[in-house]
Design an enzyme around this catalytic site. Structure first.
Site, short mmCIF file in Angstrom:
data_model
loop_
_atom_site.label_atom_id
_atom_site.label_comp_id
_atom_site.label_asym_id
_atom_site.label_seq_id
_atom_site.Cartn_x
_atom_site.Cartn_y
_atom_site.Cartn_z
N SER A 7 8.18 -22.88 -26.11
CA SER A 7 9.13 -23.78 -26.75
C SER A 7 9.98 -23.03 -27.76
CB SER A 7 8.39 -24.92 -27.44
OG SER A 7 9.28 -25.55 -28.34
N HIS A 32 11.29 -23.95 -22.71
CA HIS A 32 11.22 -25.37 -23.11
C HIS A 32 12.16 -25.57 -24.30
CE1 HIS A 32 9.16 -29.28 -23.39
NE2 HIS A 32 9.20 -29.11 -24.72
N ASP A 34 13.56 -28.15 -26.99
CA ASP A 34 13.29 -29.41 -27.69
C ASP A 34 14.52 -29.90 -28.42
OD1 ASP A 34 10.45 -29.91 -27.24
OD2 ASP A 34 10.14 -28.02 -28.30
N MET A 36 16.18 -32.72 -30.64
CA MET A 36 15.78 -33.80 -31.55
C MET A 36 16.99 -34.32 -32.32
SD MET A 36 12.39 -32.08 -33.15
CE MET A 36 11.08 -31.40 -32.12
N HIS A 65 13.72 -31.00 -23.11
CA HIS A 65 12.90 -32.12 -23.56
C HIS A 65 13.72 -32.91 -24.58
CE1 HIS A 65 8.97 -33.39 -25.89
NE2 HIS A 65 9.61 -34.42 -25.36
N MET A 67 14.30 -35.58 -27.15
CA MET A 67 13.68 -36.53 -28.08
C MET A 67 14.82 -37.20 -28.84
SD MET A 67 10.53 -34.09 -29.19
CE MET A 67 11.35 -32.66 -28.51
N MET A 136 2.64 -36.00 -24.06
CA MET A 136 2.65 -35.37 -25.39
C MET A 136 1.23 -35.29 -25.93
SD MET A 136 5.70 -34.40 -26.02
CE MET A 136 5.39 -33.80 -27.68
N GLY A 143 6.85 -28.64 -34.44
CA GLY A 143 5.97 -27.65 -33.84
C GLY A 143 4.78 -27.41 -34.77
N GLY A 144 3.80 -26.69 -34.28
CA GLY A 144 2.69 -26.26 -35.13
C GLY A 144 1.66 -27.32 -35.48
N ASP A 174 2.38 -30.87 -23.90
CA ASP A 174 3.22 -30.31 -24.96
C ASP A 174 2.66 -30.67 -26.33
OD1 ASP A 174 5.32 -29.41 -26.53
OD2 ASP A 174 6.80 -30.84 -25.76
N GLY A 175 2.28 -29.61 -27.07
CA GLY A 175 1.86 -29.81 -28.45
C GLY A 175 0.49 -29.23 -28.75
N GLY A 176 0.48 -28.22 -29.61
CA GLY A 176 -0.78 -27.66 -30.09
C GLY A 176 -1.56 -26.86 -29.05
C1 DX5 Z 1 7.11 -31.25 -30.47
C2 DX5 Z 1 7.79 -30.43 -29.39
C3 DX5 Z 1 6.99 -29.29 -28.89
C4 DX5 Z 1 6.68 -28.23 -29.93
C5 DX5 Z 1 5.46 -27.51 -29.48
O1 DX5 Z 1 7.88 -32.36 -30.75
O2 DX5 Z 1 8.08 -31.27 -28.27
O3 DX5 Z 1 7.58 -28.71 -27.74
O4 DX5 Z 1 7.71 -27.33 -30.10
O5 DX5 Z 1 5.11 -26.61 -30.48
P1 DX5 Z 1 3.61 -26.11 -30.68
O6 DX5 Z 1 3.19 -25.41 -29.41
O7 DX5 Z 1 3.73 -25.17 -31.83
O8 DX5 Z 1 2.76 -27.31 -30.95
ZN ZN Z 2 8.69 -30.34 -26.31
#
Ligand code: DX5
Ligand code: ZN
Length: 224
Positions: A7, A32, A34, A36, A65, A67, A136, A143-144, A174-176
Site C-alpha cells: 500500500s 495498492h 488508498d 481517501m 481502493h 474510500m 477490511m 495505515g499502521g 487489508d490492514g495490519g
Molecule cells: C487503511 C488502508 C490500508 C492501509 C494498510 O485504510 O486501506 O491499505 O494502508 O496499511 P497497513 O498495512 O500499515 O495496515
Molecule cells: Zn487499502
C-alpha cells in the site's frame, strides 16, 4: 496464486518513483492505492492526479481502493488515471449495482470492500458480479493499525460461498498484515494481501515479501 499488494500510503511521498520501484523489485504483484476523501474516512490521502503521474513509471497492477463517498462520480477519472482494479466500499453508495456497472462498462476489474462493522451477508448478493471482495481487517482511514482477527470469519464465509457457486473470485485483505499473521488470512481463503507499513517500512522489502509468500504457501486454504 498469492498476490502481494504493497500500500502506497506507507511510502515516502517525496520519492514515489523510487519507493514504487523498490517494492516492484522486491517481488510485489500489485500496487495498492488508498484514496481517501476526509469524509467517508477521517483522513485525506491522494487522488487521480497522483495516480496519473506514477502510472508511466510502473508496470505493477494498479489496485485502487476508493474510500470516498458516492464513488460513481469519480470512476471515469480513476480509469483514465490508469487503474486496473477499482474497489469501492459497499457503505459508501446508495446503489452498489450501478457503481459495479459503471466500472465494468470501462473494462476495468471491480471490487467491493466492507469495513469491520459491516456484516458479510450484505456483500454476498454482489459476489457473482465482481472480481474481488475486499475484507477490511482494520477500520479504514489509517495505515499502521493492528490486524483484527475477528474478520477471519468473513473471509471464510466469502471463500466458501464463492466455492459453492463456482465463482472465480479474488479475496483481498487489508490492514495490519505482515509476515507473521499472513498465514491466518490465506488459510481462511484470502489470496490478495495488502501490506503498507510491513513492506514500505521494511529495510529489506524483498525479505518481507518472500517471508509472506512462504507463510502463505505453508498455510493454504482448505474448506473447513
Ligand atoms: C487503511 C488502508 C490500508 C492501509 C494498510 O485504510 O486501506 O491499505 O494502508 O496499511 P497497513 O498495512 O500499515 O495496515
Ligand atoms: Zn487499502
Amino acid at each position: 496464486m498469492i498476490y502481494v499488494a504493497p500500500s502506497l500510503l506507507a511510502a515516502d511521498f517525496a520519492n514515489l518513483e523510487t519507493s514504487i520501484k523498490r517494492v516492484a523489485d522486491a517481488g510485489a504483484n500489485y500496487l495498492h492505492l488508498d484514496v481517501m476523501d476526509g469524509s467517508f474516512v477521517p483522513n485525506i490521502s491522494f487522488g487521480a492526479p497522483v495516480i496519473t503521474s506514477i502510472r508511466p513509471h510502473s508496470k505493477l497492477i494498479f489496485d485502487v481502493h476508493l474510500m470516498i463517498n458516492d464513488p460513481i462520480r469519480y470512476v471515469k477519472d480513476f480509469v483514465k488515471a490508469g487503474a486496473d482494479i477499482i474497489t469501492f466500499h459497499l457503505e459508501s453508495c446508495a446503489d452498489p449495482a450501478k457503481v459495479i456497472e459503471s466500472i465494468r462498462a470501462r473494462e476495468v476489474k471491480v471490487g467491493i470492500s466492507i469495513s469491520p462493522a459491516t456484516p458479510v451477508e450484505l456483500l454476498i448478493p454482489y459476489l457473482d458480479r465482481i472480481d474481488m471482495a475486499l475484507i477490511m481487517t482494520v477500520v479504514p482511514g489509517f495505515g499502521g493499525q493492528a490486524f483484527m482477527p475477528e474478520m477471519l470469519d468473513k473471509v471464510r464465509t466469502v471463500r466458501r460461498y464463492a466455492e459453492s457457486k463456482g465463482l472465480k473470485l479474488d479475496i483481498e485483505v487489508d490492514g495490519g498484515l505482515n509476515a507473521e499473521n499472513v498465514g491466518l488470512v490465506t488459510a481462511a481463503g484470502a489470496n490478495v494481501i495488502v501490506a503498507g507499513s510491513a513492506i514500505f517500512g521494511a529495510k529489506h522489502p524483498k525479505k518481507v515479501i518472500a517471508a509472506m509468500r512462504q507463510s502463505a504457501a505453508e498455510n493454504p486454504y482448505f474448506n473447513h
